[in-house]
Design a protein around this motif. Structure first.
Motif, PDB file in Angstrom:
ATOM      1  N   ALA B 199       0.833  -1.210   0.000  1.00 61.92           N
ATOM      2  CA  ALA B 199       0.000   0.000   0.000  1.00 61.92           C
ATOM      3  C   ALA B 199       0.867   1.260   0.000  1.00 61.92           C
ATOM      4  CB  ALA B 199      -0.926   0.008   1.202  1.00 61.92           C
ATOM      5  N   PHE B 200       1.922   1.232   0.798  1.00 64.79           N
ATOM      6  CA  PHE B 200       2.782   2.428   0.892  1.00 64.79           C
ATOM      7  C   PHE B 200       3.678   2.611  -0.325  1.00 64.79           C
ATOM      8  CE2 PHE B 200       1.690   2.633   5.431  1.00 64.79           C
ATOM      9  CZ  PHE B 200       1.439   3.989   5.509  1.00 64.79           C
ATOM     10  N   LYS B 201       3.808   1.565  -1.137  1.00 65.31           N
ATOM     11  CA  LYS B 201       4.586   1.723  -2.357  1.00 65.31           C
ATOM     12  C   LYS B 201       3.815   2.612  -3.352  1.00 65.31           C
ATOM     13  CE  LYS B 201       7.613  -0.808  -5.365  1.00 65.31           C
ATOM     14  NZ  LYS B 201       8.024  -2.120  -5.881  1.00 65.31           N
ATOM     15  N   LYS B 202       2.502   2.511  -3.325  1.00 68.08           N
ATOM     16  CA  LYS B 202       1.674   3.283  -4.238  1.00 68.08           C
ATOM     17  C   LYS B 202       1.543   4.737  -3.770  1.00 68.08           C
ATOM     18  CE  LYS B 202      -1.655   0.930  -7.123  1.00 68.08           C
ATOM     19  NZ  LYS B 202      -3.078   0.601  -7.260  1.00 68.08           N
ATOM     20  N   HIS B 203       1.332   4.910  -2.481  1.00 70.14           N
ATOM     21  CA  HIS B 203       1.137   6.256  -1.947  1.00 70.14           C
ATOM     22  C   HIS B 203       2.004   6.428  -0.724  1.00 70.14           C
ATOM     23  CE1 HIS B 203      -2.336   6.784  -4.563  1.00 70.14           C
ATOM     24  NE2 HIS B 203      -2.704   5.565  -4.199  1.00 70.14           N
ATOM     25  N   GLN B 204       2.542   7.654  -0.566  1.00 73.47           N
ATOM     26  CA  GLN B 204       3.423   7.877   0.577  1.00 73.47           C
ATOM     27  C   GLN B 204       2.634   8.084   1.865  1.00 73.47           C
ATOM     28  OE1 GLN B 204       6.323  10.928  -0.058  1.00 73.47           O
ATOM     29  NE2 GLN B 204       7.332  10.547   1.896  1.00 73.47           N
ATOM     30  N   TYR B 205       1.521   8.792   1.743  1.00 69.40           N
ATOM     31  CA  TYR B 205       0.756   9.132   2.945  1.00 69.40           C
ATOM     32  C   TYR B 205      -0.622   8.478   2.872  1.00 69.40           C
ATOM     33  CZ  TYR B 205       4.280  12.773   2.781  1.00 69.40           C
ATOM     34  OH  TYR B 205       5.459  13.444   2.691  1.00 69.40           O
ATOM     35  N   ILE B 206      -0.964   7.719   3.927  1.00 67.32           N
ATOM     36  CA  ILE B 206      -2.289   7.076   3.954  1.00 67.32           C
ATOM     37  C   ILE B 206      -2.876   7.289   5.338  1.00 67.32           C
ATOM     38  CG2 ILE B 206      -3.579   4.947   3.536  1.00 67.32           C
ATOM     39  CD1 ILE B 206      -1.193   3.882   1.992  1.00 67.32           C
ATOM     40  N   SER B 207      -4.136   7.651   5.374  1.00 66.66           N
ATOM     41  CA  SER B 207      -4.774   7.836   6.676  1.00 66.66           C
ATOM     42  C   SER B 207      -5.153   6.474   7.263  1.00 66.66           C
ATOM     43  CB  SER B 207      -6.015   8.712   6.533  1.00 66.66           C
ATOM     44  OG  SER B 207      -6.989   8.010   5.816  1.00 66.66           O
ATOM     45  N   GLN B 208      -5.355   6.438   8.586  1.00 64.39           N
ATOM     46  CA  GLN B 208      -5.608   5.171   9.266  1.00 64.39           C
ATOM     47  C   GLN B 208      -6.880   4.510   8.774  1.00 64.39           C
ATOM     48  OE1 GLN B 208      -4.461   5.052  13.362  1.00 64.39           O
ATOM     49  NE2 GLN B 208      -6.354   3.994  13.862  1.00 64.39           N
ATOM     50  N   LYS B 209      -7.874   5.360   8.528  1.00 64.00           N
ATOM     51  CA  LYS B 209      -9.163   4.845   8.062  1.00 64.00           C
ATOM     52  C   LYS B 209      -8.996   4.096   6.740  1.00 64.00           C
ATOM     53  CE  LYS B 209     -12.296   7.437   6.092  1.00 64.00           C
ATOM     54  NZ  LYS B 209     -12.985   8.706   5.928  1.00 64.00           N
ATOM     55  N   HIS B 210      -8.197   4.702   5.872  1.00 65.59           N
ATOM     56  CA  HIS B 210      -7.993   4.086   4.571  1.00 65.59           C
ATOM     57  C   HIS B 210      -7.173   2.811   4.690  1.00 65.59           C
ATOM     58  CE1 HIS B 210      -8.887   8.183   2.675  1.00 65.59           C
ATOM     59  NE2 HIS B 210      -9.899   7.360   2.404  1.00 65.59           N
ATOM     60  N   LEU B 211      -6.208   2.805   5.633  1.00 64.05           N
ATOM     61  CA  LEU B 211      -5.377   1.599   5.805  1.00 64.05           C
ATOM     62  C   LEU B 211      -6.218   0.419   6.270  1.00 64.05           C
ATOM     63  CD1 LEU B 211      -2.103   3.036   7.347  1.00 64.05           C
ATOM     64  CD2 LEU B 211      -2.266   1.619   5.298  1.00 64.05           C
ATOM     65  N   VAL B 212      -7.154   0.720   7.135  1.00 65.95           N
ATOM     66  CA  VAL B 212      -8.052  -0.339   7.605  1.00 65.95           C
ATOM     67  C   VAL B 212      -8.834  -0.914   6.433  1.00 65.95           C
ATOM     68  CG1 VAL B 212     -10.083  -0.816   9.036  1.00 65.95           C
ATOM     69  CG2 VAL B 212      -8.228   0.578   9.937  1.00 65.95           C
ATOM     70  N   ALA B 213      -9.308  -0.008   5.566  1.00 60.43           N
ATOM     71  CA  ALA B 213     -10.086  -0.449   4.413  1.00 60.43           C
ATOM     72  C   ALA B 213      -9.226  -1.252   3.442  1.00 60.43           C
ATOM     73  CB  ALA B 213     -10.683   0.762   3.725  1.00 60.43           C
ATOM     74  N   ILE B 214      -7.965  -0.821   3.269  1.00 61.09           N
ATOM     75  CA  ILE B 214      -7.089  -1.478   2.298  1.00 61.09           C
ATOM     76  C   ILE B 214      -6.725  -2.899   2.776  1.00 61.09           C
ATOM     77  CG2 ILE B 214      -4.786  -1.458   1.270  1.00 61.09           C
ATOM     78  CD1 ILE B 214      -5.042   1.671   1.372  1.00 61.09           C
ATOM     79  N   THR B 215      -6.301  -2.974   4.032  1.00 60.84           N
ATOM     80  CA  THR B 215      -5.815  -4.270   4.526  1.00 60.84           C
ATOM     81  C   THR B 215      -6.950  -5.185   4.988  1.00 60.84           C
ATOM     82  OG1 THR B 215      -5.500  -3.279   6.700  1.00 60.84           O
ATOM     83  CG2 THR B 215      -3.578  -3.367   5.258  1.00 60.84           C
ATOM     84  N   GLY B 216      -8.053  -4.594   5.387  1.00 58.95           N
ATOM     85  CA  GLY B 216      -9.159  -5.394   5.894  1.00 58.95           C
ATOM     86  C   GLY B 216      -8.851  -5.995   7.250  1.00 58.95           C
ATOM     87  N   GLN B 217      -7.992  -5.383   8.021  1.00 54.20           N
ATOM     88  CA  GLN B 217      -7.610  -5.886   9.341  1.00 54.20           C
ATOM     89  C   GLN B 217      -8.325  -5.078  10.424  1.00 54.20           C
ATOM     90  OE1 GLN B 217      -5.464  -8.621   9.931  1.00 54.20           O
ATOM     91  NE2 GLN B 217      -6.028  -8.765   7.759  1.00 54.20           N
ATOM     92  N   PRO B 218      -8.546  -5.685  11.567  1.00 51.03           N
ATOM     93  CA  PRO B 218      -9.104  -4.929  12.680  1.00 51.03           C
ATOM     94  C   PRO B 218      -8.180  -3.779  13.059  1.00 51.03           C
ATOM     95  CG  PRO B 218      -9.137  -7.260  13.137  1.00 51.03           C
ATOM     96  CD  PRO B 218      -8.361  -7.104  11.894  1.00 51.03           C
ATOM     97  N   GLU B 219      -8.775  -2.679  13.428  1.00 51.65           N
ATOM     98  CA  GLU B 219      -8.001  -1.452  13.634  1.00 51.65           C
ATOM     99  C   GLU B 219      -6.956  -1.627  14.734  1.00 51.65           C
ATOM    100  OE1 GLU B 219     -10.566   1.881  13.611  1.00 51.65           O
ATOM    101  OE2 GLU B 219      -8.940   3.315  13.831  1.00 51.65           O
ATOM    102  N   ALA B 220      -7.346  -2.260  15.803  1.00 50.48           N
ATOM    103  CA  ALA B 220      -6.444  -2.402  16.947  1.00 50.48           C
ATOM    104  C   ALA B 220      -5.226  -3.258  16.581  1.00 50.48           C
ATOM    105  CB  ALA B 220      -7.204  -3.020  18.108  1.00 50.48           C
ATOM    106  N   TYR B 221      -5.476  -4.328  15.815  1.00 47.24           N
ATOM    107  CA  TYR B 221      -4.390  -5.228  15.378  1.00 47.24           C
ATOM    108  C   TYR B 221      -3.439  -4.497  14.438  1.00 47.24           C
ATOM    109  CZ  TYR B 221      -2.238  -9.436  13.360  1.00 47.24           C
ATOM    110  OH  TYR B 221      -1.348 -10.377  12.913  1.00 47.24           O
ATOM    111  N   LEU B 222      -4.047  -3.743  13.521  1.00 43.47           N
ATOM    112  CA  LEU B 222      -3.246  -3.019  12.508  1.00 43.47           C
ATOM    113  C   LEU B 222      -2.369  -1.960  13.166  1.00 43.47           C
ATOM    114  CD1 LEU B 222      -2.982  -2.795   9.355  1.00 43.47           C
ATOM    115  CD2 LEU B 222      -4.567  -0.886   9.507  1.00 43.47           C
ATOM    116  N   LYS B 223      -2.885  -1.348  14.192  1.00 45.05           N
ATOM    117  CA  LYS B 223      -2.177  -0.249  14.848  1.00 45.05           C
ATOM    118  C   LYS B 223      -0.808  -0.664  15.369  1.00 45.05           C
ATOM    119  CE  LYS B 223      -4.329   3.740  16.920  1.00 45.05           C
ATOM    120  NZ  LYS B 223      -5.122   4.207  18.032  1.00 45.05           N
ATOM    121  N   GLY B 224      -0.732  -1.939  15.845  1.00 47.00           N
ATOM    122  CA  GLY B 224       0.538  -2.452  16.337  1.00 47.00           C
ATOM    123  C   GLY B 224       1.602  -2.441  15.247  1.00 47.00           C
ATOM    124  N   PHE B 225       1.209  -2.874  14.045  1.00 44.82           N
ATOM    125  CA  PHE B 225       2.150  -2.878  12.906  1.00 44.82           C
ATOM    126  C   PHE B 225       2.529  -1.445  12.520  1.00 44.82           C
ATOM    127  CE2 PHE B 225      -0.022  -6.932  12.509  1.00 44.82           C
ATOM    128  CZ  PHE B 225       1.039  -7.794  12.314  1.00 44.82           C
TER     129      PHE B 225
END
Lengths: 460, 262
Positions: B199-225
């Motif tokens: 995801a970050f290869k395509k765009h440098q800046y991504i908001s958290q909301k969009h990252l959740v949508a892109i990866t399809g991961q629970p927000e709390a789990y994703l936040k750790g990464f």
């Protein structure tokens, strides 16, 4: 209206002045306005333009899009520096703050005609605010189609230059009288001196009997002053005075002298003017063709000519040919300003002026009082033979530049050729026939030297 | 317009046709209500008639709007039918007038304005009366306020009771089922990391909301990464977005940067 098959080629120009007014009532039907809007082009140009020249073939109309007004993406849409969902975010913001894209209608027109002359057409506001317009066009005899007008565009010529603002203009205006190539000017002056202009000047000076440069200058100043005051008025006065003086004999003059004393400051000016013209003449006559003096004199005569032009409106001569008219005016003037006919009276007048003295007047009349006899004698001599109007003199005028009939006559008129008007014209025309060929320019006859006579008097 | 980007529609280059440019046209200034009647008039049908009379003072023109059009309809009142047509002057800036029509692809120069007329209301009693009525209608319409006070006896409910939830109201059944099927499940760490890097290869800046949508991961789990791999931008221009730490970053334009690691 979009289809041109409907256009009548031989349209009837329905103007109120034309005799063919429609006898039957004209039917007006609504034209086809489906996805077709009518706009008015208005050409606001300093000069009248011919629309059929502009709106001919190869005319192009394009919308000018201001690049600054179009918003550019500020970041990369992909890769480094890009933000995910940037475009949709901008769209959301645009919606929120009601920012809209430029529409075609907002952009001004750029119209280029076949000669690549460019016009900018801006949309006119207010015209349709409180009124509406309809365009009507005749499709068949007696049937008109009506279309509503949507917008007005005012076209003005495109300018490529920028204009000064107030301060810049002021700055440039200050520099107006400055000389920047001073070195060059001085060099030219030195060169001129080396070429012997100075010698020539001295030579001409030697031939002069009386010459007071200061005096001449003063006189020319006076002449200018007269110009800026009310020339016609003063001129009239002088003419009047001289006419009177012609009629009256010595006793009357004596009487008039008393009146003269009551003249106001203007009177002194008049006398100055007269004495100036006289002193000039004496100089001119005593020397055949002194270059420098003539130049100065020419300037004075220029003034004199302006003077005469101003006065022309007063003289009411009805003549058929232009030539005759000119000559008559000249004759009229001569009787007024140039006093050569009766120098006796002139002398008397000058003496009288001297008597009603003030210092300035005395100074101006000195040349005459000093060389009282010689100029008068000369004048008499000149009068008899009229040698000023020679082939050589005519050639000199022609050699400079093309010259019109009027100008030429005015040159010789002022020279006091002493000839009768008819004689003078006859002589002049015979010389011109020999030397010059004529051509028309701006409705005037101009004369220019024939090629074979170009170097006739060059070395003289 | 500063700062906000708007998609610009392309402005088409049109060809100019000057076949009809020699035509002579009339430009007729009409009262607004006459222009309204013209809008209402059907294409090809009669709009009015012009009559000419010869008088010692010169020709006089009368413009009659079709009486059918002058009748009241669609909330428009009746309007006078008969008008005087005065010959206007084409002087000053008005002397050089032309007309063009604008279609999708072609600009037609329709002709040059040769005659200008001013259509005016007549001063005879019948027309005057009709005109005054029209003006009165317009004035009254202008004075009419948009909102009026109405006195009611019963209290009025702003909401209506319903047996569906708010979510059910605004989403379709298919959407709700889709959401249940794609319930976010935690994938193993490698898969999530590679997804983030892609995801970050395509765009440098991504908001958290969009990252959740892109990866399809629970927000709390994703936040750790994200805390492990990324930095959070708290300032403009890329406020509230995540960005890879420099040691993970690799972009094509930035060749000198450290290569991608997993």
């Amino acid at each position: 209206m979009g289809k041109c098959d409907n256009c009548p080629i031989n349209y009837r120009d329905f103007s109120p002045m034309s005799s063919q007014l429609p006898q039957k009532p004209v039917k007006v039907i609504k034209g086809n306005t489906d996805d077709l809007k009518h706009h008015v082009l208005r050409f606001n140009t300093p000069r009248t333009v011919r629309l059929d020249n502009i709106l001919a073939e190869n005319v192009s109309m394009t919308r000018i899009v201001d690049e600054n007004q179009i918003s550019q993406p500020e970041v990369n849409l992909e890769g480094e520096g890009s933000e995910y969902g940037w475009k949709s975010k901008q769209a959301r913001l645009a919606h929120k703050y009601k920012v809209k894209a430029i529409t075609e209608d907002q952009c001004p027109w750029e119209l280029k005609d076949r000669n690549d002359k460019c016009y900018i057409g801006r949309k006119e506001g207010g015209i349709t605010a409180n009124s509406s317009y309809i365009v009507m066009r005749e499709t068949q005899p007696g049937v008109y189609e009506a279309y509503p007008v949507e917008d007005w565009f005012t076209f003005t010529p495109k300018i490529d230059y920028t204009t000064f603002n107030e301060e810049e203009a002021e700055e440039e205006f200050k520099r107006r009288d400055k000389t920047f190539n001073h070195g060059n000017l001085m060099l030219q002056k030195r060169l001129r001196v080396n070429l012997g202009v100075e010698n020539e000047f001295e030579k001409s000076q030697a031939q002069l009997k009386v010459h007071d440069a200061d005096d001449l200058l003063g006189d020319s100043d006076d002449a200018n002053e007269d110009l800026f005051d009310d020339p016609t008025k003063k001129r009239k006065k002088t003419i009047k005075k001289f006419r009177k003086s012609k009629q009256k004999d010595e006793e009357d003059l004596q009487k008039e002298k008393d009146d003269e004393d009551n003249y106001d400051a203007h009177a002194s000016h008049e006398v100055d003017y007269i004495s100036e013209s006289d002193s000039d003449d004496s100089i001119d006559l005593s020397t055949e063709k002194p270059n420098t003096v003539r130049k100065g004199e020419a300037d004075l005569k220029e003034d004199g000519r302006l003077y005469r032009d101003a006065q022309d409106s007063d003289s009411d001569e009805e003549e058929t040919s232009e030539m005759k008219k000119l000559l008559l005016q000249q004759g009229d003037d001569e009787s007024g300003s140039d006093v050569d006919e009766n120098s006796e009276e002139f002398k008397a007048l000058m003496l009288k002026n001297k008597a009603s003295n003030d210092s300035k007047r005395e100074r101006s009349s000195t040349p005459i009082s000093n060389g009282k006899e010689p100029p008068n004698k000369k004048q008499k001599v000149e009068k008899s033979d009229g040698s000023i109007l020679t082939e050589e003199n005519v050639w000199r005028y022609l050699a400079r530049k093309p010259i019109s009939t009027k100008e030429l006559i005015s040159k010789f008129k002022s020279k006091k050729s002493g000839l009768n008007k008819q004689d003078m014209v006859a002589k002049l025309s015979s010389i011109l026939k020999k030397l010059a060929k004529q051509f028309m320019k701006d409705g005037k006859n101009y004369f220019v030297l024939k090629d074979e006579y170009k170097n006739l008097y060059k070395d003289v | 317009m500063s700062g906000i980007y708007v998609d610009q529609p392309e402005i088409k280059q049109k060809t100019v046709s000057t076949e009809c440019a020699q035509n002579s046209l009339w430009l007729v200034k009409v009262p607004k209500y006459v222009a309204e009647r013209l809008q209402k008039c059907e294409v090809g049908s009669k709009f009015g008639a012009i009559q000419t009379q010869r008088t010692p003072a010169g020709p006089e023109f009368t413009f009659e709007v079709e009486p059918k059009l002058c009748e009241p309809c669609n909330g428009l009142p009746a309007c006078p039918s008969s008008h005087t047509m005065k010959l206007g002057t084409l002087a000053g800036v008005n002397r050089n007038l032309a007309v063009y029509s604008d279609t999708q692809d072609v600009i037609n120069i329709e002709g040059v304005v040769k005659t200008k007329f001013d259509v005016m209301q007549r001063s005879d009693p019948k027309s005057s009366l009709s005109y005054m009525k029209l003006k009165r209608f317009e004035a009254e319409k202008k004075m009419d306020p948009g909102r009026k006070i109405v006195i009611t006896n019963k209290s009025h409910n702003n909401f209506k009771p319903s047996n569906v939830s708010r979510e059910q109201m605004y989403t379709t059944k298919a959407e709700r089922e889709e959401k249940l099927r794609n319930k976010r499940t935690r994938l193993d760490a490698d898969a999530v990391e590679s997804m983030i890097l892609r995801a970050f290869k395509k765009h440098q800046y991504i908001s958290q909301k969009h990252l959740v949508a892109i990866t399809g991961q629970p927000e709390a789990y994703l936040k750790g990464f994200l805390h492990k791999m990324c930095v959070y931008n708290q300032k403009t221009p890329h406020k509230n977005t995540w960005e890879l730490k420099p040691e993970y970053r690799y972009y094509e334009s930035d060749n000198a940067g450290p290569s991608e690691e997993t």
